[in-house]
Scaffold this motif. Structure first.
Motif: not given
Length: 290
Positions: A85-97, A104-120
């Motif tokens: 699967s190729d994602f061109l924009f940000p992906v929002y998910a609760q869990e990824i298995h 599980l392989l996450v690949h990107s030609s530039e960088n791969v970023s994982l962000n965690g946010r609070n309720e705000n």
């Protein structure tokens, strides 16, 4: 064109009366009719093109009743059974298995970023893996083993290593800019252990005692200036078959050592060492401090 003629008859006779020449034209004629047909033809063309595009999109995207191509949508979420699967924009998910039989392989030609946010919506944790370096930003870092035991944790104040043993295999060893607190420090078998401070002092202290032990070698302490062995309340015990002090200054023959500012090292029967002012002969018997 519709022609409507009104025929009137008299009550007294059966002969028709004169036919009035009144004609009512009902419909659209001329250029209006041609424009109407052209508009209808345009609508039909647009409907056919839209229908063809819809069929093409469905065929290309592999839409079906279960989802989109190999991407299935069920009650548990979105599942990809095969392929990538190729994602061109940000992906929002609760869990990824990953699938049970693959990783599980996450690949990107530039960088791969994982962000965690609070309720705000504020970013509280971030992991970024780029082509040259990997960065992580979080208030606390915790690494656990597969059975839930803590392996490593760090915050703004300290870093804690959970396992019983930390092994440093680099040829230059480990470099610490500040103090290190460990219950046991040892080298690998048949290799030397070095504790070195190139430009500053080296201090080893413990609340209940410090023990140096070499099972198959020597223990050496070298310093450019003084080496201080100090015990505030107890004794300094040198327990060895032979204690040598090869670099002690010697007085000239027949000259009192007191005139040269020399002292004599004396030993009591109990093993205690003390200094006595050196003379022409030994003065240990005169100034016994045993």
């Amino acid at each position: 064109m519709v022609r409507e003629e009104y025929v009137t008859t008299t009550q007294g006779g059966g002969s028709p009366g004169p036919v009035p020449d009144h004609v009512y034209k009902i419909g659209i004629y001329g250029w209006r009719k041609r424009c109407l047909y052209l508009f209808v033809l345009l609508l039909i063309t647009i409907l056919v093109v839209n229908f063809a595009l819809t069929i093409w999109i469905v065929r290309v995207m592999w839409f079906n009743t279960g989802g989109m191509g190999l991407l299935q949508v069920n009650s548990d979420g979105v599942q990809l059974d095969e392929g990538e699967s190729d994602f061109l924009f940000p992906v929002y998910a609760q869990e990824i298995h990953s699938r049970e039989d693959t990783s599980l392989l996450v690949h990107s030609s530039e960088n791969v970023s994982l962000n965690g946010r609070n309720e705000n919506g504020e970013v509280t944790g971030r992991i970024s893996v780029g082509p040259t370096k990997a960065q992580g930003h979080a208030r606390n870092l915790l690494v656990n083993s597969h059975n839930g035991h803590m392996l490593f944790t760090a915050d703004g104040g300290q870093a804690v290593i959970g396992p019983d043993k930390l092994r440093v295999t680099g040829p230059e060893g480990a470099l610490f800019q500040h103090s290190v607190e460990v219950p046991l420090l040892k080298s690998e078998p048949l290799k030397d252990l070095w504790l070195e401070s190139p430009t500053r002092s080296l201090t080893v202290e413990a609340p209940k005692g410090v023990r140096f032990k070499a099972l198959a070698g020597n223990i050496e302490a070298a310093s450019n200036m003084d080496i201080v062995l100090q015990s505030t309340e107890g004794l300094l015990v040198l327990d060895a078959e032979t204690v040598r002090m090869p670099s002690l200054p010697l007085a000239g023959e027949g000259v009192s050592g007191n005139d040269q500012g020399l002292y004599e090292v004396c030993v009591c029967p109990s093993g205690k060492l003390f200094l006595s002012k050196a003379g022409v002969t030994s003065t240990c018997g005169e100034d016994q401090d045993c």
